[in-house]
Design a protein around this motif. Structure first.
Motif, short mmCIF file in Angstrom:
data_model
loop_
_atom_site.label_atom_id
_atom_site.label_comp_id
_atom_site.label_asym_id
_atom_site.label_seq_id
_atom_site.Cartn_x
_atom_site.Cartn_y
_atom_site.Cartn_z
N ARG A 190 3.69 84.67 64.32
CA ARG A 190 4.74 85.64 64.61
C ARG A 190 6.14 85.08 64.36
N GLU A 191 6.41 83.86 64.84
CA GLU A 191 7.74 83.29 64.65
C GLU A 191 8.05 83.08 63.17
N GLU A 192 7.04 82.72 62.39
CA GLU A 192 7.25 82.57 60.95
C GLU A 192 7.57 83.91 60.32
N ARG A 193 6.93 84.96 60.80
CA ARG A 193 7.21 86.30 60.27
C ARG A 193 8.63 86.75 60.64
N VAL A 194 9.00 86.48 61.88
CA VAL A 194 10.35 86.84 62.32
C VAL A 194 11.38 86.04 61.52
N GLU A 195 11.10 84.76 61.27
CA GLU A 195 12.03 83.93 60.51
C GLU A 195 12.17 84.45 59.08
N LEU A 196 11.07 84.92 58.49
CA LEU A 196 11.14 85.49 57.15
C LEU A 196 12.10 86.69 57.14
N PHE A 197 11.97 87.56 58.13
CA PHE A 197 12.85 88.73 58.20
C PHE A 197 14.29 88.32 58.50
N ARG A 198 14.47 87.29 59.31
CA ARG A 198 15.81 86.79 59.60
C ARG A 198 16.48 86.29 58.31
N ASP A 199 15.72 85.56 57.52
CA ASP A 199 16.26 85.02 56.28
C ASP A 199 16.59 86.15 55.29
N LEU A 200 15.71 87.13 55.18
CA LEU A 200 15.98 88.26 54.29
C LEU A 200 17.23 89.01 54.75
N ASP A 201 17.39 89.15 56.05
CA ASP A 201 18.55 89.85 56.59
C ASP A 201 19.84 89.11 56.24
N ARG A 202 19.81 87.78 56.37
CA ARG A 202 20.99 86.98 56.05
C ARG A 202 21.32 87.01 54.56
N ARG A 203 20.33 87.31 53.74
CA ARG A 203 20.56 87.41 52.31
C ARG A 203 21.05 88.79 51.89
N GLY A 204 21.26 89.66 52.85
CA GLY A 204 21.81 90.97 52.56
C GLY A 204 20.80 92.01 52.13
N VAL A 205 19.51 91.68 52.23
CA VAL A 205 18.47 92.59 51.75
C VAL A 205 18.53 93.94 52.45
N PHE A 206 18.74 93.94 53.77
CA PHE A 206 18.63 95.18 54.52
C PHE A 206 19.92 96.00 54.53
N ALA A 207 20.91 95.56 53.73
CA ALA A 207 22.10 96.40 53.52
C ALA A 207 21.82 97.48 52.48
N VAL A 208 20.69 97.34 51.79
CA VAL A 208 20.33 98.28 50.73
C VAL A 208 19.51 99.43 51.32
N ARG A 209 19.85 100.64 50.96
CA ARG A 209 19.13 101.82 51.44
C ARG A 209 17.66 101.76 51.02
N GLY A 210 16.75 101.96 51.98
CA GLY A 210 15.34 101.96 51.69
C GLY A 210 14.69 100.59 51.64
N ALA A 211 15.47 99.54 51.96
CA ALA A 211 14.94 98.18 51.83
C ALA A 211 13.81 97.90 52.81
N VAL A 212 13.88 98.44 54.01
CA VAL A 212 12.83 98.18 55.00
C VAL A 212 11.48 98.65 54.49
N GLN A 213 11.46 99.85 53.94
CA GLN A 213 10.20 100.38 53.40
C GLN A 213 9.71 99.55 52.23
N GLN A 214 10.63 99.12 51.36
CA GLN A 214 10.22 98.35 50.19
C GLN A 214 9.67 96.98 50.59
N VAL A 215 10.34 96.33 51.55
CA VAL A 215 9.86 95.02 52.02
C VAL A 215 8.49 95.20 52.67
N ALA A 216 8.34 96.25 53.46
CA ALA A 216 7.06 96.51 54.12
C ALA A 216 5.95 96.67 53.08
N THR A 217 6.23 97.44 52.04
CA THR A 217 5.24 97.65 50.98
C THR A 217 4.90 96.34 50.28
N ARG A 218 5.93 95.53 50.02
CA ARG A 218 5.71 94.26 49.32
C ARG A 218 4.85 93.32 50.16
#
Length: 227
Positions: free
Chosen positions: A168-196
């Protein structure tokens, strides 16, 4: 009004980029990005190096700058490799309005592939060879989805584990890193990351919330504004 001022700055710079590209030659591309529309941030372009057009998306580097908000700084003279093997020397200069808010960037990209090849040839003739260096690969394209997929895939490769094997912590860290890279500023990014990653949208939101609630920098919780 900030929006009017920001629009005026972009309008004033748009004719300038043609002169910059013409001065630096056919191996130069100059791009204006509007961070207010990250999915289609390229609003003006002169020259062709990355293959994008107006309405195209920002690269991973642009998304990282976007994620820094008003704390963003210019990134000058960095070299990356495109997915088709070009070596590109770039400078990204942030655009600010009179209040200091970052709203875009002016980018200069130079294709230095041939220069690098000549340098290597001269080194061989002179009997001097430089050690090989591994350059980061940057995804340039008109589709922001391709950029998002590349960021997620690169982050997963660094962990050397598929998603089901992550704790779980590794999964949370992955999302933390993606968030810091600006991924979730993009519309629809949550769904796309989930699909990936092969998880549900609800699970992706849950991990993102956990990542933001336990941010190592101690920043306040941010709203989950992406859809």
């Amino acid at each position: 009004m900030p929006a009017d001022e920001q629009d005026a700055i972009i309008a004033a710079l748009t004719p300038v980029i043609d002169g910059i590209a013409a001065s630096l030659g056919s191996f130069c591309e100059v791009v204006i990005h509007d961070f207010r529309r990250p999915e289609h941030s390229v609003v003006a372009l002169a020259g062709s190096v990355t293959g994008r057009g107006v309405g195209g998306s920002m690269s991973e580097i642009g998304m990282q700058i976007l994620a820094r908000g008003d704390e963003a700084r210019d990134e000058l003279n960095y070299i990356t490799r495109t997915q088709d093997g070009k070596l590109v020397k770039s400078s990204t200069m942030v655009l600010r309005d009179s209040s200091g808010a970052v709203f875009g960037a002016l980018c200069i990209n130079l294709d230095v592939t041939a220069v690098n090849q000549v340098h290597a040839l001269v080194g061989e003739i002179a009997g001097v060879t430089a050690p090989a260096t591994t350059l980061p690969t940057t995804t340039f394209g008109d589709d922001i989805g391709t950029v998002l997929d590349a960021i997620v895939d690169a982050r997963q490769l660094r962990q050397n584990k598929p998603w089901p094997q992550l704790g779980r912590e590794e999964r949370v860290e992955l999302f933390r890193d993606l968030d810091r890279r600006g991924v979730f500023a993009v519309r629809g990014a949550v769904q796309q990351v989930a699909t990936r990653l092969g998880i549900s949208r609800a699970s992706a939101y849950s991990y993102l919330a956990a990542a933001r609630n336990t941010d190592e920098d101690g920043t306040a919780d941010r709203p989950l504004s992406t859809g």
